[in-house]
Design an enzyme around this catalytic site. Structure first.
Site, PDB file in Angstrom:
ATOM      1  N   GLY A  28      26.588  49.948 159.614  1.00 59.49           N
ATOM      2  CA  GLY A  28      27.917  50.897 159.512  1.00 59.49           C
ATOM      3  C   GLY A  28      27.931  51.950 160.723  1.00 59.49           C
ATOM      4  CG  LEU A  53      26.442  58.078 161.165  1.00 60.78           C
ATOM      5  CD1 LEU A  53      27.555  59.231 162.506  1.00 60.78           C
ATOM      6  CD2 LEU A  53      26.657  59.271 159.178  1.00 60.78           C
ATOM      7  CB  ILE A  55      18.972  53.112 149.825  1.00 61.17           C
ATOM      8  CG1 ILE A  55      20.275  52.897 149.553  1.00 61.17           C
ATOM      9  CG2 ILE A  55      18.560  53.296 151.574  1.00 61.17           C
ATOM     10  CD1 ILE A  55      21.283  53.755 149.635  1.00 61.17           C
ATOM     11  CB  ALA A  66      27.700  55.594 152.160  1.00 59.42           C
ATOM     12  CB  THR A  88      32.869  53.464 152.778  1.00 55.80           C
ATOM     13  OG1 THR A  88      32.154  52.684 153.556  1.00 55.80           O
ATOM     14  CG2 THR A  88      31.287  54.923 152.833  1.00 55.80           C
ATOM     15  CB  THR A 131      33.142  61.602 151.276  1.00 61.49           C
ATOM     16  OG1 THR A 131      34.705  61.660 152.016  1.00 61.49           O
ATOM     17  CG2 THR A 131      32.711  61.579 149.759  1.00 61.49           C
ATOM     18  CE1 TYR A 140      32.798  56.271 149.851  1.00 66.65           C
ATOM     19  CE2 TYR A 140      34.896  58.569 149.964  1.00 66.65           C
ATOM     20  CZ  TYR A 140      34.021  57.674 150.069  1.00 66.65           C
ATOM     21  OH  TYR A 140      32.955  57.718 151.084  1.00 66.65           O
ATOM     22  CE  LYS A 146      28.939  59.566 150.440  1.00 73.04           C
ATOM     23  NZ  LYS A 146      28.381  58.913 150.636  1.00 73.04           N
TER      24      LYS A 146
END
Length: 283
Positions: free
Chosen positions: A10, A12, A38, A61, A63, A102, A126, A130
């Site tokens: 991803g 990041l 995960i 994640a 996203t 986020t 979303y 989170k």
């Protein structure tokens, strides 16, 4: 020191790979969803048993903000169940967990920057997943850093900046909303901050600094302002039109205002944070 990174393919994750050569004292282990799923607790245990990480950066994640409205189970599996698995395995191995959250945990009703102790109130699936992910970490494992960030972009992955540059090559006119206010965050700078936290915490293993932190760049803008600056820096001439959110309906409701106050992270870790416009020029 071993630092395990989930979600390495991803935005990041790629940013962390980009800066990793600058930190020879860290043995980074980069795992994409194929090498570390995960959502699979057994898989998490296997990988942690193999590498015995001192730190885990969860860059994995779900996203897709709008798709989450119709893909609740998928979003929940990654953002809640997956995070719960990582928290449990991190506790088992005494691994310090760094988790990315986020600005979407907030509803955007404030008119001044959000601090870490403001009450979350997500407006969509979303943001809710989170927030639920944050909560499961807090319930399971005290050795954690939860970093709330916003409007992440970079030269990697899919993001607003790359979308604008692509659209500019295809169209003469682009319309962008001008009544949602937040702060762009360069993913490479976010990656650097995570490493800084790790290196600081490694020197102070009895730290009381665990908890929730905000990180984005300084300043604020609308998505229209962000697009305008992207085109300006890249010397692109295009007809850019500001429109209200009501003219661009989406399945998920966005926060009208989601600027994050960075006072805590600057104070605890001695950070200086660039203005968003300055950081945009570095790409």
């Amino acid at each position: 020191m071993v630092v395990l990174v989930t979600g390495s393919s991803g935005q990041l994750g790629q940013s962390l790979q980009f800066i990793a050569p600058n930190y020879p004292q860290i043995d980074f282990v980069f795992c994409d969803s194929k090498t570390l799923d995960i959502t699979n607790l057994e898989n998490c245990n296997q990988v942690f048993d193999q590498y015995k990480p001192n730190f885990c950066i969860n860059a994995a994640a779900y996203t897709a903000v709008d798709k989450a409205e119709s893909e609740f189970e998928k979003a929940f599996a990654i953002n809640v169940t997956g995070v719960k698995n990582l928290a449990q395995v991190s506790k088992k191995h005494d691994t310090i967990l760094l988790h990315i959250s986020t600005d979407f945990v907030f509803d955007g009703s404030k008119t001044k920057p959000y601090i870490e102790t403001d009450i979350p109130n997500p407006t969509g699936v979303y943001g809710q997943t989170k927030l639920d992910g944050e909560k499961v970490i807090q319930q399971i494992w005290e050795k954690h850093f939860i970093i709330r960030t916003s409007w992440v972009y970079s030269q990697f992955g899919n993001n607003f900046m790359k979308t604008m540059l692509r659209l500019a090559s295809e169209r003469d006119t682009i319309s962008v909303v001008n009544d949602q206010i937040g702060t762009p965050t360069n993913a490479v700078d976010l990656a650097e901050i995570l490493v800084k936290i790790i290196l600081t915490d490694n020197r102070q293993p009895t730290t009381d600094n665990f908890g929730i932190y905000n990180f984005s760049h300084e300043g604020q803008c609308s998505w229209y302002d962000f697009a305008k600056k992207i085109f300006e820096i890249n010397n692109i001439s295009i007809n850019l039109l500001p429109i209200p959110t009501t003219s661009f309906p989406t399945p998920a409701k966005r926060p009208a205002y989601s600027v994050l106050d960075k006072s805590k992270i600057k104070s605890i870790f001695g950070l200086e944070i660039n203005n968003w416009e300055e950081s945009l020029k570095t790409i």
